[in-house]
Write an enzyme that holds these catalytic residues in place. Structure first.
Site, PDB file in Angstrom:
ATOM      1  N   LEU A  54      33.903  45.925  52.933  1.00 17.62           N
ATOM      2  CA  LEU A  54      33.259  46.736  51.893  1.00 17.62           C
ATOM      3  C   LEU A  54      33.592  48.223  52.053  1.00 17.62           C
ATOM      4  O   LEU A  54      33.546  48.761  53.147  1.00 17.62           O
ATOM      5  CB  LEU A  54      31.740  46.546  51.950  1.00 17.62           C
ATOM      6  CG  LEU A  54      31.255  45.099  51.782  1.00 17.62           C
ATOM      7  CD1 LEU A  54      29.730  45.040  51.823  1.00 17.62           C
ATOM      8  CD2 LEU A  54      31.771  44.468  50.495  1.00 17.62           C
TER       9      LEU A  54
ATOM     10  N   HIS B 112      32.816  49.126  46.559  1.00 16.85           N
ATOM     11  CA  HIS B 112      31.835  48.029  46.581  1.00 16.85           C
ATOM     12  C   HIS B 112      30.424  48.605  46.613  1.00 16.85           C
ATOM     13  O   HIS B 112      29.521  48.101  45.936  1.00 16.85           O
ATOM     14  CB  HIS B 112      31.996  47.153  47.828  1.00 16.85           C
ATOM     15  CG  HIS B 112      33.299  46.430  47.915  1.00 16.85           C
ATOM     16  ND1 HIS B 112      34.270  46.744  48.825  1.00 16.85           N
ATOM     17  CD2 HIS B 112      33.784  45.378  47.208  1.00 16.85           C
ATOM     18  CE1 HIS B 112      35.297  45.932  48.691  1.00 16.85           C
ATOM     19  NE2 HIS B 112      35.035  45.090  47.711  1.00 16.85           N
TER      20      HIS B 112
ATOM     21  N   GLN C 244      40.184  40.407  36.025  1.00 18.00           N
ATOM     22  CA  GLN C 244      39.185  39.500  36.625  1.00 18.00           C
ATOM     23  C   GLN C 244      37.860  39.591  35.857  1.00 18.00           C
ATOM     24  O   GLN C 244      37.234  38.569  35.541  1.00 18.00           O
ATOM     25  CB  GLN C 244      38.981  39.878  38.085  1.00 18.00           C
ATOM     26  CG  GLN C 244      37.801  39.194  38.750  1.00 18.00           C
ATOM     27  CD  GLN C 244      37.786  39.423  40.242  1.00 18.00           C
ATOM     28  OE1 GLN C 244      38.490  38.739  40.971  1.00 18.00           O
ATOM     29  NE2 GLN C 244      36.993  40.365  40.711  1.00 18.00           N
TER      30      GLN C 244
HETATM   31  O1  PAF Z   1      37.049  40.740  43.482  1.00 13.76           O
HETATM   32  C1  PAF Z   1      36.897  40.048  44.501  1.00 13.76           C
HETATM   33  O2  PAF Z   1      36.626  40.562  45.577  1.00 13.76           O
HETATM   34  C2  PAF Z   1      37.068  38.534  44.418  1.00 13.76           C
HETATM   35  O3  PAF Z   1      38.086  38.192  43.550  1.00 13.76           O
HETATM   36  C3  PAF Z   1      35.770  37.800  44.070  1.00 13.76           C
HETATM   37  C4  PAF Z   1      35.268  38.145  42.687  1.00 13.76           C
HETATM   38  C5  PAF Z   1      34.714  38.132  45.100  1.00 13.76           C
HETATM   39  C6  PAF Z   1      36.010  36.283  44.103  1.00 13.76           C
HETATM   40  O4  PAF Z   1      36.446  35.882  45.346  1.00 13.76           O
END
Ligand code: PAF
Length: 305
Positions: free
Chosen positions: A48, A52, A171
């Protein structure tokens, strides 16, 4: 004077760190009586950083003082290709726990691989439209792996909302589409990208840059900004010219090379020929031991709202 933290003001309970699905389910069930507010999930792969932390703080705000903020830290093998950096991906559990503690997380979930995947697991989850281009083209199998693990986490945690960073723009869009098309009762919330002072988007993969690559890397965001500035100055610039301008800037970066550079519709991720709606200028860029992604959003509001 030091301000009292959330834990001191609202709850005395320390962060709960769990590794198994059964413990997660029973813990969340038991918590509901005292904390009936929203359950918010911030899925991560650990390691992290401040990017994050910003998503986690956003999650804390969404969960409120009577909700539950869950962070998962799981390096998901199914989203890594055979030649990708699964083994090298940093695992920093003690540090991650500290970050979660500081960001007032209620539950940290760090399952081992065997807890998440049976050795003969054989069900896949595919999103077939948004996943094919951009990173999906360079990383076949990546988004099916992301969809699979995110859906599993949603089943385990049953969150009301989940926060995903906009740095991984594709994503976010793919997960949003999965939630829409599978009627998942979870709000998918996008969190802003956090940058170093020189503009480089924070990423666990920045650790893998050599010193000279690290000095060169902010050129990526500067090139994207030049594209946005060009559109702001001359909104009728054709997409061809705009992309050529950004590509030329990227080619001046003394290290690394472009994987892809594309201008796409912010929602469908389809390439656009005119900037007449919200768009995203997205790229991936290879350095010697790190593939970095970044993007910038611009364009007029969508006409029908
Ligand atoms: O973005 C990330 O860190 C990953 O792709 C996730 C969303 C935790 C899925 O493993």
């Amino acid at each position: 004077m030091r301000q009292a933290g959330y834990r001191e003001v609202f709850s005395i309970m320390p962060i709960t760190h769990l590794n198994t699905i059964a413990e997660m389910r029973s813990h969340l069930e038991a918590r509901r009586a005292d904390f009936p507010g929203p359950v918010v999930l911030v899925p991560t792969m650990g390691a992290l950083h401040e990017g994050h932390a910003s998503l986690i703080r956003q999650g804390r705000t969404l969960a409120g003082k009577d909700g539950t903020l869950v962070v998962s830290a799981f390096v998901n093998p199914t989203q890594f290709g055979p030649n990708e950096d699964l083994e090298a991906y940093p695992r920093t559990l003690d540090h991650d726990q500290d970050v979660c503690e500081r960001c007032e997380v209620d539950v940290l979930f760090t399952p081992p691989v065997g807890e998440m995947y049976a050795p003969d697991h054989s069900v896949s989850v595919r999103e077939d439209r948004l996943s094919e281009s951009l990173c999906g083209a360079s990383r076949p199998g990546h988004f099916p792996g992301v969809c699979l693990v995110v859906l599993k986490l949603f089943h385990i945690v049953q969150p009301n909302a989940a926060v995903f960073g906009k740095k991984d723009y594709q994503q976010l869009a793919v997960v949003r589409r999965m939630a829409r098309d599978l009627n998942l009762a979870v709000d998918i919330v996008g969190g802003e990208t956090v940058r170093e002072e020189d503009g480089l988007a924070m990423s666990s993969r920045n650790e893998n840059l050599t010193p000279s690559e690290r000095s060169a890397a902010p050129g990526i965001q500067r090139a994207l900004q030049a594209g946005k500035a060009q559109w702001e100055k001359a909104p009728d610039t054709t997409v061809g010219i705009l992309l050529r301008l950004v590509r030329a800037r990227l080619e001046q970066i003394p290290e690394g090379q472009i994987d892809y550079l594309e201008l796409v519709d912010a929602e469908t991720l389809e390439p656009v020929s005119v900037v007449d709606r919200p768009v995203v200028l997205a790229l991936a860029y290879y350095f010697s031991a790190a593939r970095l992604i970044d993007n910038i959003e611009f364009g007029p509001e969508r006409e029908n709202g």
